[in-house]
Scaffold this active site. Structure first.
Site, short mmCIF file in Angstrom:
data_model
loop_
_atom_site.label_atom_id
_atom_site.label_comp_id
_atom_site.label_asym_id
_atom_site.label_seq_id
_atom_site.Cartn_x
_atom_site.Cartn_y
_atom_site.Cartn_z
N GLU A 1 72.87 44.63 48.21
CA GLU A 1 72.78 45.47 49.41
C GLU A 1 72.61 46.95 49.09
OE1 GLU A 1 75.28 42.74 52.48
OE2 GLU A 1 76.39 43.68 50.87
N GLY B 1 69.21 34.99 54.34
CA GLY B 1 70.34 35.07 55.26
C GLY B 1 70.55 36.50 55.72
N PHE B 2 70.73 37.39 54.75
CA PHE B 2 70.90 38.83 55.01
C PHE B 2 72.10 39.12 55.89
CE2 PHE B 2 66.22 37.91 54.92
CZ PHE B 2 66.05 38.21 53.57
N GLY C 1 68.73 33.07 47.88
CA GLY C 1 67.46 33.70 47.54
C GLY C 1 67.56 34.83 46.53
N THR C 2 68.76 35.10 46.04
CA THR C 2 68.95 36.24 45.15
C THR C 2 68.67 35.92 43.70
OG1 THR C 2 71.26 35.65 44.89
CG2 THR C 2 70.72 37.20 46.65
N ASN D 1 71.20 39.84 34.85
CA ASN D 1 69.82 39.36 34.71
C ASN D 1 68.85 40.44 35.22
OD1 ASN D 1 67.42 38.04 34.50
ND2 ASN D 1 67.99 36.26 35.73
MO1 MOS Z 1 75.72 40.39 53.84
S1 MOS Z 1 75.26 41.51 55.42
O1 MOS Z 1 77.30 40.79 53.49
O2 MOS Z 1 75.21 38.85 53.95
#
Ligand code: MOS
Length: 705
Positions: free
Chosen positions: A665, A230-231, A458-459, A591
């Site tokens: 981020e 997503g980002f 995805g994290t 983790n």
């Molecule tokens: Mo982020 S740019 O807060 O998905």
């Protein structure tokens, strides 16, 4: 909490994703659905004079072609980008790519073919206003956050300074480009709507759809199985999501809408270009006497998205006088939106480049310069830091990198034909937190289930959840089932702003702890009659925090130090990042395995910002030129060499129940400046505009001789 595993838990969802078994929203069985393709405006301004849809309607397999007249009025809900199609009755076009029609067909290929047959005639088209060429465009103060903050007398601080550096830096328009393009499946059953969507917040999507269609939000169910990246571009609600649901309602049939890769460049945001000026005054020892940071970014015609690039300048360094100012310029372009790492990503490129310029101007080592300017309390607000381990990041990362062997003069390090440059920068990120509810259930057979209406973007969040809950209950993390991505589960908010471990993790921890206490009352096992025991708990940031969960009680941020070695081939102008060492302070790391992945991913992202990523905007036609991944360069595996990432000891009892802060981020911050500073060290040429392409570095070489 007791000690967590040192290596960490592998992603529970990993095998399904690797084997292709994982289902994404676009994989929702078609179930009699029509496939929908949006038709976008080919001009950035003007109005629709006529729309010809007959050819598309007659094309094979086409069941409907919908235009604004066919759709219901859709009042905007919270965090919804404007839905331009409903206003195109008056025909106004505000950006290239703006949806003007929806084509529905029995297959996606047929819908896509027919979409190409829709013809629009436009009138009153004028040349687009472009950020780079708009010095006289209206500059406005952004709406959502204070545009200006001032402390002390900056002019006096500059006048008293021994050394002043001042320069302008720019960052480029960039697009998120997740692997998975946005896809929405919508089905109505009477007045109940079910949507399968690829989003960073099923809750916001649910609210937006309920508002748009005037139905109670309990009648809207949003399901988000997995998100293929997503980002930021799936954080807010975009026109295609509402249009898919509107098309399903009008045609009384389920609709599956995919955005094309090209539409991903116009339909779900981008990081807007910024132009920033940083002015630093310092005494002979490099201690700051004044800091001024101004930033302007490109906004769209009707919204005021502000890239808050100046924010970190209010908390990074101990200057007695600080002034920051933010402005936006309205241009004829699609909406910008947050993109990893919003605000601090572009902002710290400028501030940390300027700090490097100050290091050279004062003759103080760049690491030492930052240590000398460490504040005891928040420089702007005077608030205590909830935790701040920047010193530890700087000293440990510099040791691991081998910084002491650096010879500071530019062009003083070389390996054969290659100039070697070592540069560094600090990193920091905001701490966004969102209230979250989670439910934990233990069955008589010992299996554990966690339920939370969050989403996996995805994290590795399911692994984080399993780690936390098994740690509290003393169970095997591999046996924990995690359910997420459904508005029928206990509510969570956005998976954005690096907030998930704090919000979701704290709620899961609270629920698991409550379950453990309940269990004690039953002698340690679920009551036989019921066969299970469960507990639900909610966690949220402390009272007084702002709408995005940012603390107003503490100065609450994450920190890091990034060191980069570049190798520059002078003849080819080629810059290669040979290695990076980065140390981060982000509270407790839950983790370590997936945390490390987040940071290395961030570093790769930052290498893209520094060297490659730029969406070119063509002013003549008012459109982003690159509409596919061939025209938009990102780092590939061959660009990524050695990445040495570590976390320093940190525990923030104020940020979350776990002592954890956000990580995702932060990894994308400071990298651009570290690389630009390394390029200066290698070549003696300061690159203040990113990305620095090969041509720019070659031109810089010519300028030097
Ligand atoms: Mo982020 S740019 O807060 O998905």
């Amino acid at each position: 909490m007791s000690a967590l595993p040192r290596t960490g838990l592998r992603r529970p969802d990993g095998p399904a994703k690797l084997t292709g078994a994982a289902r994404y929203s676009g994989d929702t069985p078609a179930d009699g659905a029509a496939y929908a393709v949006l038709v976008g405006a080919t001009v950035p301004t003007g109005r629709i004079a006529a729309l010809h849809t007959d050819a598309a309607r007659r094309a094979p397999g086409v069941s409907a072609v919908l235009t604004a007249e066919d759709l219901p009025e859709m009042p905007p809900g919270p965090l919804v980008q404007p839905i331009p199609m409903q206003r195109s009755q008056e025909g106004a076009i505000r950006y290239e790519g703006q949806p003007i029609a929806i084509v529905l067909a029995g297959s996606w290929e047929r819908a896509r073919y027919a979409a190409g047959l829709v013809r629009a005639e436009y009138a009153d088209v004028r040349r687009a206003v472009v950020f780079d060429e708009a010095p006289d465009a209206v500059e406005r103060e952004p709406l959502l956050s204070p545009p200006d903050e001032t402390k002390g007398d900056v002019e006096a601080g500059l006048a008293a300074a021994h050394t002043v550096v001042s320069a302008t830096y720019t960052t480029a328009d960039r697009h998120h480009n997740p692997m998975e393009p946005s896809a929405t499946y919508a089905r109505w059953d009477g007045d109940r709507l079910t949507v399968h969507d690829s989003v960073q917040s099923i809750g916001i999507t649910q609210l937006a759809l309920a508002t748009a269609f005037g139905v109670p939000f309990e009648q809207v169910r949003v399901i988000c199985p997995f998100v293929g990246g997503g980002f930021g571009c799936k954080g807010y609600v975009w026109p295609h999501q509402l249009l898919a649901a509107a098309a399903a309602r009008v045609t009384e049939r389920p609709v599956k809408l995919y955005l094309t890769r090209a539409q991903m460049f116009t339909s779900c945001g981008h990081q807007p270009a910024t132009r920033q000026t940083v002015t630093l005054g310092a005494d002979a020892a490099g201690r700051l006497t004044a800091l001024r940071h101004t930033s302007a970014n490109a906004a769209s015609r009707e919204t005021d998205y502000a890239e808050s690039a100046t924010e970190a300048s209010t908390w990074m360094y101990a200057a007695p006088a600080i002034e920051v100012r933010r402005r936006i310029r309205h241009t004829d372009r699609p909406e910008p939106t947050p993109m990893r790492a919003p605000h601090q990503g572009p902002g710290m490129f400028a501030l940390e480049s300027a700090m490097d310029e100050l290091a050279y101007a004062t003759g103080v080592d760049p690491v030492e310069l930052r240590l000398r300017n460490e504040p005891e309390t928040d420089p702007m607000t005077g608030l205590a830091f909830s935790s701040r381990e920047l010193r530890a990041c700087l000293s440990q990362a510099s040791r691991r990198f081998g910084w002491q062997d650096r010879t500071p003069e530019p062009r003083s390090m070389r390996d054969g034909d290659e100039l070697i440059g070592w540069g560094m920068a600090a990193a920091t990120m905001d701490t966004f937190r969102f209230a979250t509810t989670a439910r934990v259930r233990l069955d008589a057979d010992g299996s554990v289930r966690v339920e939370c209406g969050t989403q996996e973007i995805g994290t590795g969040l399911p692994g984080v959840i399993a780690t936390i809950v098994s740690d509290v209950l003393g169970t095997d993390p591999d046996t924990v089932e995690v359910r997420f991505g459904d508005t029928e589960l206990p509510p969570a908010w956005m998976t954005a702003g690096s907030s998930a471990t704090m919000g979701v993790g704290s709620a899961v921890h609270a629920a698991a702890t409550e379950l453990k206490e309940k269990l004690a009352g039953f002698g340690g096992r679920p009551p036989a009659a019921a066969g299970f025991l469960e507990a639900e708990a909610t966690w949220g940031p402390e009272a007084g925090s702002d709408l995005a969960g940012r603390s107003r009680t503490y100065s609450m941020h994450t920190y890091g130090a990034v060191f980069a070695e570049v190798r520059v081939d002078e003849e080819l102008g080629l810059v290669r990042v040979a290695r990076c060492t980065a140390g981060y302070a982000a509270g407790r790391i839950v983790n370590p395995l997936t945390a490390r992945s987040q940071m290395t991913g961030g570093l790769a992202w930052g290498i893209g910002q520094a060297l490659l990523e730029k969406s070119r905007f063509d002013g003549r036609f008012g459109r982003f030129v690159s509409k596919n991944l061939a025209g938009y360069a990102v780092p590939v595996n061959a660009d990524i060499r050695e990445l040495d990432v570590f976390f320093v000891d940190d525990h923030d009892p104020h940020a979350s129940r776990l002592g954890a802060k956000g990580i995702g981020e932060l990894g994308a911050v400071g990298v651009g400046a570290a690389i630009a500073n390394a390029v200066f060290h290698a070549t003696g040429v300061r690159r203040r505009d990113v990305p620095m392409g090969i041509a720019e570095v070659m031109r810089a070489g010519e300028g030097r001789s």
